[in-house]
Design a protein around this motif. Structure first.
Motif, short mmCIF file in Angstrom:
data_model
loop_
_atom_site.label_atom_id
_atom_site.label_comp_id
_atom_site.label_asym_id
_atom_site.label_seq_id
_atom_site.Cartn_x
_atom_site.Cartn_y
_atom_site.Cartn_z
N THR A 65 38.22 -40.38 11.00
CA THR A 65 39.38 -39.86 11.73
C THR A 65 40.20 -40.98 12.37
O THR A 65 41.12 -40.71 13.12
CB THR A 65 38.92 -38.90 12.84
OG1 THR A 65 37.97 -39.56 13.66
CG2 THR A 65 38.27 -37.65 12.24
N ARG A 66 39.82 -42.23 12.09
CA ARG A 66 40.51 -43.42 12.58
C ARG A 66 40.42 -43.57 14.10
O ARG A 66 41.14 -44.37 14.69
CB ARG A 66 41.99 -43.43 12.14
CG ARG A 66 42.19 -43.24 10.66
CD ARG A 66 41.60 -44.37 9.82
NE ARG A 66 42.39 -45.58 9.85
CZ ARG A 66 41.90 -46.80 10.13
NH1 ARG A 66 40.62 -46.94 10.42
NH2 ARG A 66 42.67 -47.85 10.10
N ASN A 103 52.02 -32.08 11.43
CA ASN A 103 51.38 -32.73 12.59
C ASN A 103 52.17 -32.42 13.85
O ASN A 103 51.60 -32.01 14.88
CB ASN A 103 51.33 -34.24 12.34
CG ASN A 103 50.75 -35.00 13.52
OD1 ASN A 103 49.68 -34.67 14.01
ND2 ASN A 103 51.48 -36.01 14.00
N ARG A 104 53.49 -32.57 13.79
CA ARG A 104 54.32 -32.31 14.98
C ARG A 104 54.31 -30.82 15.33
O ARG A 104 54.24 -30.45 16.49
CB ARG A 104 55.76 -32.80 14.74
CG ARG A 104 55.89 -34.31 14.86
CD ARG A 104 57.35 -34.73 14.88
NE ARG A 104 58.04 -34.37 13.64
CZ ARG A 104 58.08 -35.15 12.56
NH1 ARG A 104 57.47 -36.33 12.57
NH2 ARG A 104 58.71 -34.78 11.47
N ALA A 130 43.88 -41.74 7.92
CA ALA A 130 44.93 -41.47 8.91
C ALA A 130 44.36 -40.50 9.93
O ALA A 130 43.32 -39.88 9.69
CB ALA A 130 46.17 -40.88 8.24
N PHE A 131 45.04 -40.36 11.06
CA PHE A 131 44.57 -39.43 12.08
C PHE A 131 44.68 -37.99 11.58
O PHE A 131 45.58 -37.66 10.81
CB PHE A 131 45.41 -39.56 13.35
CG PHE A 131 45.23 -40.86 14.07
CD1 PHE A 131 43.97 -41.27 14.48
CD2 PHE A 131 46.31 -41.69 14.33
CE1 PHE A 131 43.79 -42.47 15.15
CE2 PHE A 131 46.15 -42.88 14.99
CZ PHE A 131 44.89 -43.29 15.40
N PRO A 132 43.79 -37.14 12.05
CA PRO A 132 43.93 -35.71 11.74
C PRO A 132 45.27 -35.18 12.24
O PRO A 132 45.91 -35.80 13.10
CB PRO A 132 42.77 -35.07 12.52
CG PRO A 132 41.77 -36.15 12.69
CD PRO A 132 42.56 -37.42 12.82
N LEU A 133 45.68 -34.04 11.74
CA LEU A 133 46.94 -33.42 12.15
C LEU A 133 46.74 -32.69 13.49
O LEU A 133 45.80 -31.91 13.62
CB LEU A 133 47.40 -32.41 11.09
CG LEU A 133 48.27 -32.97 9.95
CD1 LEU A 133 47.58 -34.10 9.23
CD2 LEU A 133 48.65 -31.87 8.98
N GLY A 134 47.66 -32.98 14.42
CA GLY A 134 47.61 -32.28 15.70
C GLY A 134 47.11 -33.16 16.84
O GLY A 134 46.91 -32.65 17.94
N ASP A 171 53.20 -39.44 16.88
CA ASP A 171 53.87 -40.36 15.94
C ASP A 171 52.94 -40.82 14.81
O ASP A 171 53.16 -41.87 14.22
CB ASP A 171 54.47 -41.55 16.70
CG ASP A 171 53.49 -42.08 17.75
OD1 ASP A 171 52.35 -41.56 17.77
OD2 ASP A 171 53.85 -42.97 18.53
N SER A 172 51.93 -40.02 14.50
CA SER A 172 51.07 -40.38 13.37
C SER A 172 51.89 -40.41 12.09
O SER A 172 52.73 -39.54 11.87
CB SER A 172 49.95 -39.35 13.20
OG SER A 172 49.15 -39.28 14.34
N SER A 173 51.62 -41.42 11.27
CA SER A 173 52.33 -41.45 9.99
C SER A 173 51.31 -41.40 8.86
O SER A 173 50.13 -41.72 9.06
CB SER A 173 53.20 -42.70 9.88
OG SER A 173 52.37 -43.83 9.85
#
Lengths: 105, 408
Positions: free
Chosen positions: A84-85, B258-259, B310-314, B318-320
């Motif tokens: 999950t980074r 995500n947003r 990448a980071f999970p959604l939510g 500003d995760s890309s």
């Protein structure tokens, strides 16, 4: 410089069953604006998505310039943090001393 | 009412229906009159059979002599207590001579509640009636509460059945989101979908986005149950509605979702693996947002699609998300799965693991894609994990299907 807040998780499974209590503990101990937390996960053998969510809420609670150092992350926890980074936002340390040094910097 | 009870089963205070049994009619009558004075409705009987007949019509209290010709008071008590209506509100008083301790002990065993010593003292009788009245009223209260509890229990059971119907209906809606091979030109698809409970937080999708491209994804929403399931249902539809046709659009789609999740200000989040494949062009793109990596075959060569993650959604506004290209040639087969599959434990508590999944997929590499799903289901069924540890399990396997194009 004051001591970082030490949060030691005593549950073997940091999951939906214990997450609410863990979150309450964090809310009570980490006040807004707190800058440094040392998170000891040595006892945790398994963490699920809900447990992970609490760690993220801790991160958000501390705001942009907060620092969290993690010690005692076992293979399962480490894998989840990497997937999950979150390992890029937490400082993963091998010992408590190392974590305290990391938080001083 | 005849038996001194109101319509709702509560005894009216003061009206106690009593039976006095004595082989001496004068004695029976005397006690009955005393009892009527105490607010009871009293009948009399002079032998066993007559007494039992009246008891059968329903009385609250029986006052019986012990010594009677033929079948005595002890037998009468045993007969009354032995009836089917064991919980009938019946208070039994036995009249004995003083000093008959052995009789009293036997009588208590037979089910007598109270004793009157002969000659019967009106004060003693008043105490016995008061005691009977309390016992009978208490019994009626308990009966009423039992009836109320039984009715509440029935209502709860009905409500639960309705709730289960709703949950089953919702689970059915989720099932209908699963990939439909006939709507996916250019690829063959197999999946395994096993929610931990009726409703899961996982969702598997594959849809034709046009231009010969197929979008596919596995979503794993944090937690289980109704909320996760509704979120996962919604995220599934949002991905399909946004219909990304190229890698950049796919990245934008995930950034938008995500947003959107963050705007709900709930604490929900989802790990997602999402990709596009263009079977005719032999290429694909993949994004892993906090999700286990995809396993890719090119012929028999197996690899992991390294996306960098990448980071999970939510989580963060500003995760890309950056698409990773991969080769999706005619010999390709791609598998994506949720961590419920890799975390699935066997009887000894060992996880299947990413390595276990890779090994399993390699073992059935030469099998038709449908077999992969069946093999994985079989493997899972042989694992007898602790049900409380079980997470939703999702696996999606796709491969190109260029059959028509390759035909002469």
């Amino acid at each position: 410089m004051s001591e970082p807040i030490l949060i030691r998780v005593d549950h073997a499974r940091l999951d939906a069953a214990v997450a609410p209590a863990f979150k309450d503990e964090i809310s009570a101990r980490v006040t807004a604006g707190e800058r440094r937390v040392l998170l000891d996960l040595s006892a945790v053998q398994f963490m699920d998505s809900t447990g992970l969510g609490v760690l993220v809420s801790l991160l958000k609670r501390m705001g942009g310039d907060g620092k969290i150092a993690v010690v005692g992350a076992g293979p399962a926890v480490l894998k989840l943090l990497q997937l999950t980074r979150l390992d890029t936002l937490f400082t993963i340390c091998g010992s408590e001393d190392e974590a305290r040094d990391a938080l001083q910097g | 009412m005849e038996n001194g009870a109101t319509a709702n089963g509560i005894a009216e205070p003061g009206v106690l229906k009593a039976l006095v049994v004595d082989d001496d009619p004068m004695m029976a009558e005397f006690i009955a009159i005393e009892m009527e004075r105490l607010g009871c409705r009293a009948e009399t009987a002079n032998d066993f059979d007559a007494a039992l007949g009246i008891v059968a019509r329903g009385v609250d209290m029986v006052v019986t002599d012990f010594q009677m010709p033929g079948r005595d008071g002890m037998e009468l008590v045993a007969a009354i207590r032995g009836r089917d209506q064991a919980d009938a509100p019946l208070h039994i008083v036995m009249m004995t001579a003083r000093g008959e301790e052995a009789v009293i002990r036997r009588a208590v065993d037979a089910g007598v509640d109270d004793f009157l010593y002969k000659p019967v003292d009106p004060l003693q009788l008043m105490l016995a009636v008061a005691s009977a009245r309390r016992a009978v009223r208490l019994h009626h209260v308990i009966q009423e509460r039992n009836a109320a509890l039984a009715s509440a229990h029935d209502a709860m059971r009905d409500a639960l059945a309705h709730l289960q119907d709703d949950i089953d209906a919702a689970a059915g809606l989720h099932e209908r989101l699963l990939p439909r091979p006939e709507r996916l030109p250019g690829i063959r698809v197999a999946h395994v979908y096993k929610p931990a409970a009726s409703l899961g937080g996982d969702s598997i999708g594959a849809s034709d986005v046009g231009n010969g491209r197929i979008m596919f994804f596995v979503i794993d929403v944090q937690g289980h149950g109704v909320q996760s399931s509704l979120d996962s249902f919604h995220f599934h539809h949002r991905l399909k509605q946004m219909r990304p046709t190229g890698p950049d659009e796919l990245a934008q789609t995930l950034a938008s979702l995500n947003r959107e999740i963050l705007e709900t200000e709930s604490e929900t989040y989802a790990t997602v693996v999402a990709g596009l494949v263009d079977p005719a062009a032999g290429q694909g793109w993949l994004i892993c947002a906090g999700h286990p990596p995809a396993i890719l075959f090119d012929g028999n060569v197996q690899s992991i699609v390294e996306t960098g993650g990448a980071f999970p959604l939510g989580w963060f506004p500003d995760s890309s998300y950056t698409p990773t290209p991969f080769s999706f040639g005619p010999q390709a087969r791609l598998a994506v799965y949720s961590d419920g599959l890799s975390d699935c434990r066997d009887r000894r508590g060992r996880e299947l693991g990413d390595e276990g999944i890779a090994r399993l997929l390699a073992e059935c590499r030469t099998q038709p894609i449908e077999t992969v799903g069946r093999m994985v289901e079989l493997t899972l069924s042989l694992r007898d994990a602790d049900p409380s540890l079980v997470d939703d399990i999702s696996l999606l396997v796709i491969e190109p299907d260029l059959g028509d194009r390759q035909a002469p």
